[in-house]
Design a protein around this motif. Structure first.
Motif, mmCIF file in Angstrom:
data_model
loop_
_atom_site.group_PDB
_atom_site.id
_atom_site.type_symbol
_atom_site.label_atom_id
_atom_site.label_comp_id
_atom_site.label_asym_id
_atom_site.label_seq_id
_atom_site.Cartn_x
_atom_site.Cartn_y
_atom_site.Cartn_z
ATOM 1 N N ASP A 10 -11.372 0.433 -3.855
ATOM 2 C CA ASP A 10 -11.136 0.205 -2.427
ATOM 3 C C ASP A 10 -9.667 0.426 -2.088
ATOM 4 O O ASP A 10 -8.791 -0.302 -2.537
ATOM 5 N N GLY A 11 -9.418 1.445 -1.306
ATOM 6 C CA GLY A 11 -8.057 1.837 -0.945
ATOM 7 C C GLY A 11 -7.746 3.194 -1.529
ATOM 8 O O GLY A 11 -7.771 4.194 -0.823
ATOM 9 N N PRO A 12 -7.500 3.286 -2.835
ATOM 10 C CA PRO A 12 -7.161 4.587 -3.425
ATOM 11 C C PRO A 12 -8.303 5.607 -3.416
ATOM 12 O O PRO A 12 -8.133 6.730 -2.959
ATOM 13 N N LEU A 13 -9.466 5.238 -3.920
ATOM 14 C CA LEU A 13 -10.576 6.193 -3.982
ATOM 15 C C LEU A 13 -11.453 6.136 -2.744
ATOM 16 O O LEU A 13 -12.084 7.128 -2.383
ATOM 17 N N SER A 14 -11.533 5.004 -2.113
ATOM 18 C CA SER A 14 -12.305 4.831 -0.885
ATOM 19 C C SER A 14 -11.382 4.256 0.187
ATOM 20 O O SER A 14 -11.086 3.065 0.174
ATOM 21 N N PRO A 15 -10.894 5.103 1.098
ATOM 22 C CA PRO A 15 -9.938 4.636 2.117
ATOM 23 C C PRO A 15 -10.616 3.741 3.162
ATOM 24 O O PRO A 15 -10.910 4.163 4.275
ATOM 25 N N PRO A 48 -14.979 14.054 -3.762
ATOM 26 C CA PRO A 48 -15.474 14.575 -5.035
ATOM 27 C C PRO A 48 -14.435 15.361 -5.832
ATOM 28 O O PRO A 48 -14.631 15.607 -7.021
ATOM 29 N N GLU A 49 -13.316 15.721 -5.218
ATOM 30 C CA GLU A 49 -12.255 16.434 -5.942
ATOM 31 C C GLU A 49 -11.387 15.488 -6.774
ATOM 32 O O GLU A 49 -10.685 15.933 -7.680
ATOM 33 N N HIS A 50 -11.447 14.200 -6.474
ATOM 34 C CA HIS A 50 -10.585 13.255 -7.192
ATOM 35 C C HIS A 50 -10.951 13.126 -8.657
ATOM 36 O O HIS A 50 -10.064 13.040 -9.511
ATOM 37 N N GLY A 51 -12.229 13.071 -8.965
ATOM 38 C CA GLY A 51 -12.640 12.921 -10.359
ATOM 39 C C GLY A 51 -12.109 14.037 -11.241
ATOM 40 O O GLY A 51 -11.411 13.770 -12.237
ATOM 41 N N PRO A 52 -12.411 15.311 -10.913
ATOM 42 C CA PRO A 52 -11.898 16.408 -11.733
ATOM 43 C C PRO A 52 -10.365 16.438 -11.814
ATOM 44 O O PRO A 52 -9.802 16.736 -12.870
ATOM 45 N N ALA A 53 -9.681 16.119 -10.717
ATOM 46 C CA ALA A 53 -8.207 16.115 -10.733
ATOM 47 C C ALA A 53 -7.683 15.032 -11.674
ATOM 48 O O ALA A 53 -6.745 15.273 -12.450
ATOM 49 N N LEU A 54 -8.277 13.851 -11.623
ATOM 50 C CA LEU A 54 -7.847 12.764 -12.512
ATOM 51 C C LEU A 54 -8.144 13.093 -13.972
ATOM 52 O O LEU A 54 -7.309 12.865 -14.849
ATOM 53 N N LEU A 55 -9.319 13.661 -14.228
ATOM 54 C CA LEU A 55 -9.667 14.050 -15.605
ATOM 55 C C LEU A 55 -8.711 15.112 -16.137
ATOM 56 O O LEU A 55 -8.300 15.056 -17.296
ATOM 57 N N ALA A 56 -8.338 16.064 -15.289
ATOM 58 C CA ALA A 56 -7.427 17.125 -15.724
ATOM 59 C C ALA A 56 -6.055 16.553 -16.060
ATOM 60 O O ALA A 56 -5.469 16.898 -17.099
ATOM 61 N N PRO A 144 1.571 2.837 -5.189
ATOM 62 C CA PRO A 144 0.873 2.261 -4.032
ATOM 63 C C PRO A 144 0.181 3.351 -3.219
ATOM 64 O O PRO A 144 0.725 4.443 -3.021
ATOM 65 N N VAL A 145 -1.024 3.030 -2.779
ATOM 66 C CA VAL A 145 -1.828 3.976 -2.003
ATOM 67 C C VAL A 145 -2.180 3.315 -0.672
ATOM 68 O O VAL A 145 -2.648 2.178 -0.649
ATOM 69 N N ASP A 146 -1.972 4.023 0.402
ATOM 70 C CA ASP A 146 -2.316 3.526 1.734
ATOM 71 C C ASP A 146 -3.835 3.542 1.880
ATOM 72 O O ASP A 146 -4.473 4.591 1.721
ATOM 73 N N ALA A 147 -4.422 2.399 2.195
ATOM 74 C CA ALA A 147 -5.878 2.290 2.335
ATOM 75 C C ALA A 147 -6.411 3.035 3.553
ATOM 76 O O ALA A 147 -7.615 3.168 3.720
ATOM 77 N N HIS A 148 -5.520 3.547 4.414
ATOM 78 C CA HIS A 148 -5.950 4.373 5.550
ATOM 79 C C HIS A 148 -6.213 5.817 5.119
ATOM 80 O O HIS A 148 -6.982 6.516 5.761
ATOM 81 N N THR A 149 -5.545 6.248 4.056
ATOM 82 C CA THR A 149 -5.626 7.659 3.660
ATOM 83 C C THR A 149 -6.252 7.882 2.288
ATOM 84 O O THR A 149 -6.742 8.966 2.005
ATOM 85 N N GLY A 150 -6.203 6.882 1.403
ATOM 86 C CA GLY A 150 -6.654 7.087 0.033
ATOM 87 C C GLY A 150 -5.680 7.989 -0.713
ATOM 88 O O GLY A 150 -4.580 8.299 -0.237
ATOM 89 N N LEU A 151 -6.091 8.379 -1.910
ATOM 90 C CA LEU A 151 -5.242 9.249 -2.733
ATOM 91 C C LEU A 151 -4.976 10.570 -2.032
ATOM 92 O O LEU A 151 -5.880 11.162 -1.445
ATOM 93 N N THR A 152 -3.739 11.026 -2.140
ATOM 94 C CA THR A 152 -3.337 12.308 -1.561
ATOM 95 C C THR A 152 -2.659 13.140 -2.653
ATOM 96 O O THR A 152 -2.400 12.649 -3.755
ATOM 97 N N GLY A 153 -2.349 14.359 -2.317
ATOM 98 C CA GLY A 153 -1.624 15.217 -3.246
ATOM 99 C C GLY A 153 -0.312 14.598 -3.691
ATOM 100 O O GLY A 153 0.112 14.783 -4.836
ATOM 101 N N GLU A 154 0.324 13.852 -2.814
ATOM 102 C CA GLU A 154 1.585 13.183 -3.169
ATOM 103 C C GLU A 154 1.374 12.190 -4.314
ATOM 104 O O GLU A 154 2.184 12.111 -5.234
#
Length: 165
Positions: A10-15, A48-56, A144-154
């Motif tokens: 909640d927040g990072p993966l689900s904004p 769905p792009e977060h999983g592959p990016a994190l695994l890589a 820290p991840v903003d719960a309004h946006t979730g994970l970003t490229g930054e």
């Protein structure tokens, strides 16, 4: 020792704090049943792009991904498959946590370098500082991840730079 990359849901993966009708780009709505006794379904957005990016990133740095979320083992059943993550180790938060997640995470990550995505690091500033003080000398990156946006490229860039260092 292999570095750890800890993930909150909640927040990072689900904004969860994003405007109800303004789903962030790249996210897909999921309706998850939160218990087998309830008919209610929880609406969450996952990218769905977060999983592959994190695994890589984890694979390139020989790091280990793990859940640090109140979803605990449900993250492996309901969230991970939706974003392409295999079952991951889970930080367990038994009972009420007077200092939020810091105590269980400290025990789970004992002696290992740690990068951690979460949206609530500022809830308990004294506990956060005590956690960081106990980890003095160990590479530790609280992202820290903003719960309004979730994970970003930054956020991914910050993790990648930390893993390279």
């Amino acid at each position: 020792m292999r570095p750890l990359i800890l993930l909150d849901v909640d927040g990072p993966l689900s904004p969860w704090a994003a405007a109800r009708h303004a789903k962030p780009a790249g996210y897909v709505e999921h309706r998850l049943r939160i218990s087998r006794w309830s008919r209610k379904r929880l609406r969450i957005w996952l990218n769905p792009e977060h999983g592959p990016a994190l695994l890589a990133l984890a694979g390139a740095a020989n790091a280990e991904l793990a859940w640090a979320t109140s979803w605990e083992h449900r993250a492996n059943r309901q969230v991970g498959p939706a974003i392409g993550l295999p079952p991951l180790p889970v930080v367990e938060f038994a009972g009420p946590q007077p200092s939020w997640k810091f105590g269980p995470v400290a025990r789970f990550a004992a002696g290992r370098p740690l990068a951690w995505f979460d949206d609530d690091f500022d809830l308990f500033p004294d506990a956060r500082q005590a956690f960081l003080d106990r980890r003095a000398g160990l590479p530790t990156e609280l992202i820290p991840v903003d719960a309004h946006t979730g994970l970003t490229g930054e956020h991914f860039g910050r993790l990648e730079a930390w893993l390279r260092a």
